[in-house]
Design a protein around this motif. Structure first.
Motif, short mmCIF file in Angstrom:
data_model
loop_
_atom_site.label_atom_id
_atom_site.label_comp_id
_atom_site.label_asym_id
_atom_site.label_seq_id
_atom_site.Cartn_x
_atom_site.Cartn_y
_atom_site.Cartn_z
N THR A 127 -20.64 -2.74 -0.55
CA THR A 127 -19.44 -3.42 -0.05
C THR A 127 -18.28 -3.12 -0.98
OG1 THR A 127 -20.85 -5.20 0.73
CG2 THR A 127 -18.51 -5.69 0.62
N ASN A 128 -17.10 -2.98 -0.37
CA ASN A 128 -15.90 -2.79 -1.18
C ASN A 128 -15.26 -4.13 -1.48
OD1 ASN A 128 -15.74 0.05 -1.43
ND2 ASN A 128 -15.04 0.19 0.69
N LEU A 129 -14.79 -4.25 -2.69
CA LEU A 129 -14.03 -5.45 -3.05
C LEU A 129 -12.73 -5.46 -2.25
CD1 LEU A 129 -14.54 -7.63 -5.22
CD2 LEU A 129 -13.04 -6.36 -6.74
N CYS A 130 -12.09 -4.32 -2.21
CA CYS A 130 -10.90 -4.15 -1.36
C CYS A 130 -10.64 -2.67 -1.14
CB CYS A 130 -9.67 -4.81 -1.99
SG CYS A 130 -9.09 -4.00 -3.46
N GLU A 131 -9.87 -2.38 -0.14
CA GLU A 131 -9.45 -0.99 0.09
C GLU A 131 -8.10 -1.00 0.76
OE1 GLU A 131 -12.54 0.38 3.01
OE2 GLU A 131 -10.77 0.67 4.28
N PHE A 132 -7.36 0.08 0.57
CA PHE A 132 -6.11 0.18 1.33
C PHE A 132 -5.88 1.63 1.76
CE2 PHE A 132 -4.44 0.27 -3.13
CZ PHE A 132 -3.85 1.52 -3.12
N ALA A 133 -5.08 1.77 2.82
CA ALA A 133 -4.84 3.11 3.36
C ALA A 133 -3.80 3.85 2.54
CB ALA A 133 -4.39 2.99 4.81
N SER A 134 -2.72 3.17 2.18
CA SER A 134 -1.69 3.88 1.42
C SER A 134 -0.83 2.94 0.59
CB SER A 134 -0.79 4.68 2.37
OG SER A 134 -0.05 3.79 3.17
N LEU A 135 -0.39 3.46 -0.52
CA LEU A 135 0.58 2.75 -1.37
C LEU A 135 1.67 3.76 -1.72
CD1 LEU A 135 1.54 0.45 -3.32
CD2 LEU A 135 0.09 1.46 -5.05
N ASP A 136 2.88 3.43 -1.34
CA ASP A 136 4.01 4.34 -1.61
C ASP A 136 5.12 3.60 -2.34
OD1 ASP A 136 3.48 6.90 0.16
OD2 ASP A 136 2.89 5.13 1.31
N PHE A 137 5.62 4.21 -3.38
CA PHE A 137 6.82 3.62 -3.99
C PHE A 137 7.64 4.67 -4.73
CE2 PHE A 137 3.40 2.66 -7.05
CZ PHE A 137 3.90 3.26 -8.19
N ARG A 138 8.89 4.32 -4.92
CA ARG A 138 9.83 5.18 -5.63
C ARG A 138 10.34 4.42 -6.84
NH1 ARG A 138 14.43 8.10 -1.98
NH2 ARG A 138 12.97 9.50 -0.98
N MET A 139 10.37 5.08 -7.98
CA MET A 139 10.88 4.41 -9.18
C MET A 139 12.35 4.75 -9.38
SD MET A 139 7.86 4.71 -11.94
CE MET A 139 7.04 6.13 -11.31
N GLU A 140 13.06 3.81 -9.96
CA GLU A 140 14.48 4.06 -10.25
C GLU A 140 14.58 4.95 -11.49
OE1 GLU A 140 16.79 0.48 -10.41
OE2 GLU A 140 16.05 -0.15 -8.44
N GLY A 141 15.48 5.92 -11.43
CA GLY A 141 15.57 6.92 -12.49
C GLY A 141 16.13 6.40 -13.80
N ARG A 142 17.20 5.62 -13.72
CA ARG A 142 17.89 5.16 -14.94
C ARG A 142 16.97 4.29 -15.82
NH1 ARG A 142 19.86 3.91 -18.99
NH2 ARG A 142 22.00 3.49 -19.56
N PRO A 143 16.29 3.28 -15.25
CA PRO A 143 15.38 2.49 -16.10
C PRO A 143 14.24 3.33 -16.67
CG PRO A 143 15.78 1.37 -14.03
CD PRO A 143 16.36 2.73 -13.89
N LEU A 144 13.82 4.36 -15.91
CA LEU A 144 12.71 5.20 -16.38
C LEU A 144 13.07 5.91 -17.69
CD1 LEU A 144 9.86 5.83 -15.38
CD2 LEU A 144 10.76 7.89 -14.31
N LEU A 145 14.35 6.25 -17.81
CA LEU A 145 14.82 6.88 -19.05
C LEU A 145 14.69 5.92 -20.23
CD1 LEU A 145 18.04 8.75 -17.84
CD2 LEU A 145 15.84 9.75 -18.46
N GLU A 146 14.62 4.63 -19.91
CA GLU A 146 14.45 3.62 -20.97
C GLU A 146 13.01 3.11 -21.01
OE1 GLU A 146 17.32 0.54 -20.97
OE2 GLU A 146 18.98 1.93 -20.64
#
Lengths: 170, 586
Positions: free
Chosen positions: B73-92
């Motif tokens: 048995t699976n504890l959980c599963e998902f089909a897809s997870l999509d996200f985009r990160m903001e560039g400026r904070p990533l530089l920090e």
């Protein structure tokens, strides 16, 4: 630098760039890298510098690993040193400005051990260089032939892949 | 242009590109899988991981995490997870995601391959779950039919085996230590030095010729007197509270005594017929597994949920050294998802599609300044799902509350009780209402599962006596509803659960009808035996608390008198009108 590239430089460095001065520089840079935490941009840039300069890379890498083993002891010196610098009132504007710059947080400059390690490394850089250069003289005189005749280096040199990758030979 | 100059540099660029194109995503995928396997203690799979640098984004497809407690048995599963990160904070070095989408989230799905990890230890059920299962399984019915009041006469109760005696002994030892501390706290000698110093200060002020200096000295002394009285008042309140807590602890002995009586009945293979025991016997097994799962999810959530912003920031500090922070013109939290769109399915037999959103998922809530808010809804036919949650860690302590409501679900084959005692299979239309809250470390909540239009299929094969079996089988006739509940209390580190069901009353009535007064007499006899064994310890404990409490109260009274007379004497010393002394009402 990819892992194969590092290995290539490592094997190559055992025989080339073995001038005592090059060994000294390699050991001094490796010493600084060994003192600081590795998961930050500063350590990566220093590693690139070690690879890019015409210094003895294997000695640098070996020194880096050896110094990493004594880090728990070294941290007892570098941590308070870095903390004193980072909390010094006159330097606060500088740190604040750096902290607000893009990319700078990736360097981990606000980590006490990193800053203290860099400072301690800079202070000991010259003495370590001279000690490394003296070791380089000793290495060339007594150890180099034994290393080159070791089974590890011989087996590496004998492999076809190695022969193909290092076209100019080592 | 020299090719010997350009070629190595172009090669380097190609190598870097090749690393990110061919190696980065597989390495990240491997890292994610290993991280999840370590966290869940079971196998995890990911179909694909895709990252882009411009813009920084991540897409994870086909993720499944196995259940360490259930191999296929699976504890959980998902089909897809999509996200985009903001560039400026990533530089920090900050991971800020404006919008993320998690689709196809399901729980408890079957899996084709084993989820067991090699060398992984099998997770044992929690103490709470184990106790509930055992209580239901060991519920005694064997001799219920031929019970006689004198059945217990030959049975000897060993005081050392009784939980109530163990608890009484433990409390006696604890009270001895606690009262010693309380007496130390109530000792007026602790204040004597300060009182002497204060008296000297007033005397000195009284003899002072310079009026301005005298007023200043009086003011300083009055301030110290106020502080002294406040300290005394606080210590007195602490002592009274400690005494009240000690008295409350005595109630737990009474609770343990009831359980001991039930245990003695169980050892004699006689059932304990109080509604609490029957409720635990019936509802325990059904709830134990779910409670275990809920606790597991709560533990995972708690691991990633900061108690407050400071706590999390300190926890994620570097492994070596300390990180010193400086003021920021614009500060982002280290990790933030402003909005996560969520969709998936619940209840795999008759899937119910749901969707919703979670806002403000962050590791530094105080910095973000907004609480986490979740809102999930689903509807299909008569079924309705509604879940809301709010987790506020922007203050000094974590405040959380959640409401879950799921109605109109078809219930078939819900089994309560145990085959070794009484088991009832229930069908009907169910609805669940849950309300949970956390304030700092304290937990509270109740989940109630109601079944309307219920049909009952009781089974009592373990009961050999026809008369009793028929009474038990008939106990559920005429009922058309059932309610099962679980209460949550205690703290995050030591949660407390209790379970119950209204069917316990029906079952108790069935027992009473079948066994009349005989079982009641046996129960009284068992209680008498436990009482007799407990009596000396309880008496000693009562005597200890009563005498110590009286002594402590006397000491506190004397202390207050001493403090009052001290304040009065100072009042007399101070010239009226010159300085206002604080009123002492202790």
């Amino acid at each position: 630098m990819n892992p194969l590239g590092i290995l290539r430089q490592f094997i190559k460095g055992l025989t080339s760039d073995t001038d005592p001065r090059q060994i000294g520089w390699g050991i001094a840079i490796g010493f600084v890298i060994g003192l600081i935490p590795k998961g930050n941009l500063t350590a990566q840039l220093l590693l690139v510098l070690l690879m890019a300069l015409k210094v003895n890379i294997p000695m640098g890498l070996i020194t880096m690993f050896l110094v990493s083993f004594v880090n728990p002891l070294a941290d007892k010196l570098t941590d308070p040193l870095g903390y004193a610098l980072l909390t010094a009132e006159p330097l606060a504007p500088l740190w604040t400005a750096l902290y607000n710059m893009p990319v700078m947080p990736w360097t981990g400059f606000n980590n006490t051990v990193l800053l203290g390690g860099l400072l301690a490394g800079a202070a000991l850089f010259v003495p370590v260089f001279f000690a490394g250069r003296a070791f380089g003289v000793y290495y060339n005189a007594t150890l180099r032939d034994r290393v080159m005749n070791s089974k590890f280096v011989k087996s590496m040199k004998a492999s076809m892949l190695f022969d193909w990758y290092f076209k100019e030979g080592v | 242009m020299r090719w010997s100059y350009l070629a190595p540099r172009l090669t380097l660029i190609v190598l870097v590109w090749a690393f990110f194109f061919f190696a980065f995503d597989p390495i990240l995928k491997w890292g994610l899988i290993k991280g999840m396997e370590k966290g869940a203690g079971a196998r995890a799979e990911i179909a694909s991981v895709k990252t882009t640098i411009f813009p920084p984004s991540l897409a994870v497809k086909g993720l499944a995490v196995g259940d360490a407690a259930a191999e296929y048995t699976n504890l959980c599963e998902f089909a897809s997870l999509d996200f985009r990160m903001e560039g400026r904070p990533l530089l920090e070095k900050k991971f800020v995601i404006d919008r993320a989408a998690l689709a196809g989230l399901k729980f408890g799905t079957p899996r084709q391959t084993s989820a067991r990890l090699p060398l992984a230890k099998k997770e044992p059920p929690s103490e709470f779950s184990r106790k509930l299962q055992a209580e239901s399984k060991d519920f005694a019915l064997d001799r219920a039919a031929d019970v006689k009041a004198d059945a217990l006469s030959a049975y000897t109760v060993n005081p050392d085996d009784l939980e109530s005696v163990k608890l009484a002994k433990e409390l006696e030892r604890k009270f001895d230590e606690d009262y010693k501390q309380l007496f130390e706290k109530a000792d007026m000698q602790r204040y004597q030095a300060r009182m002497d110093a204060l008296k000297a200060a007033y005397d000195k002020a009284k003899d002072e010729k310079n009026f301005a200096r005298q007023a200043k000295d009086y003011a300083a002394a009055a301030k110290e007197l106020k502080k002294l009285t406040e300290d005394f008042k606080r210590d007195k309140a602490d002592l009274e509270r400690a005494m009240a807590e000690a008295k409350a602890a005595l109630k737990s002995v009474e609770e343990a005594r009831r359980k001991d009586t039930a245990a003695v009945m169980g050892k004699m293979k006689l059932p304990s017929l109080d509604k609490e025991s029957l409720g635990r016997m019936l509802a325990g097994p059904a709830i134990a597994g779910k409670a275990d799962k809920a606790m597991k999810w709560a533990a995972i959530a708690r691991r990633y949920m900061p108690q407050n912003a400071t706590a999390k920031t300190m926890a994620r500090e570097a492994a070596r050294g300390r990180v010193v922070h400086f003021p920021k013109d614009k500060a982002w939290p280290s990790f933030l998802i402003r909005e996560l769109a969520l969709s998936g399915e619940l209840n795999l037999d008759a899937p119910l599609a749901y969707e919703g959103r979670i806002e403000g998922i962050t590791t530094q809530p105080r910095l973000y300044g907004k609480p986490l808010v979740a809102d999930i809804k689903g509807a299909q036919g008569r079924r309705r799902l509604q879940a809301n949650a709010l987790v506020d860690a922007t203050g000094d302590t974590l405040e959380a509350r959640a409401l879950v409501s799921y109605s109109g679900m078809a219930v078939s084959g819900l089994q309560l009780g145990s085959e070794s005692s009484v088991q009832v299979t229930i069908g009907g239309t169910g609805s669940f209402d849950g309300k949970f809250a956390a304030a700092g470390e304290a937990l509270s909540g109740r989940g109630t599962f109601n079944i309307a239009g219920a049909s009952f299929a009781p089974k009592a094969d373990a009961v050999k006596t026809p008369q009793l079996r028929s009474a038990l089988l008939g106990a559920f006739s005429g009922l058309d509803t059932a309610s099962i509940w679980a209460d949550l209390g205690g703290t995050v580190k030591a949660p407390k659960f209790s379970v119950g069901t209204d069917l316990a009353a029906a079952l108790a009535a069935g027992f009473s009808r079948a066994l009349g007064a005989e079982l009641k007499k046996a129960q009284d006899a068992a209680a008498a035996k436990v009482d007799a064994a407990l009596e000396p310890y309880k008496k000693r404990l009562d005597a200890l608390t009563s005498s110590k409490e009286a002594e402590l109260k006397e000491k506190l009274g004397a202390g207050q008198q001493s403090m009052d007379s001290f304040a009065d004497s100072l009042k007399e010393k101070a010239s009226p009108g010159k300085i206002k002394l604080p009123k002492l009402k202790l």
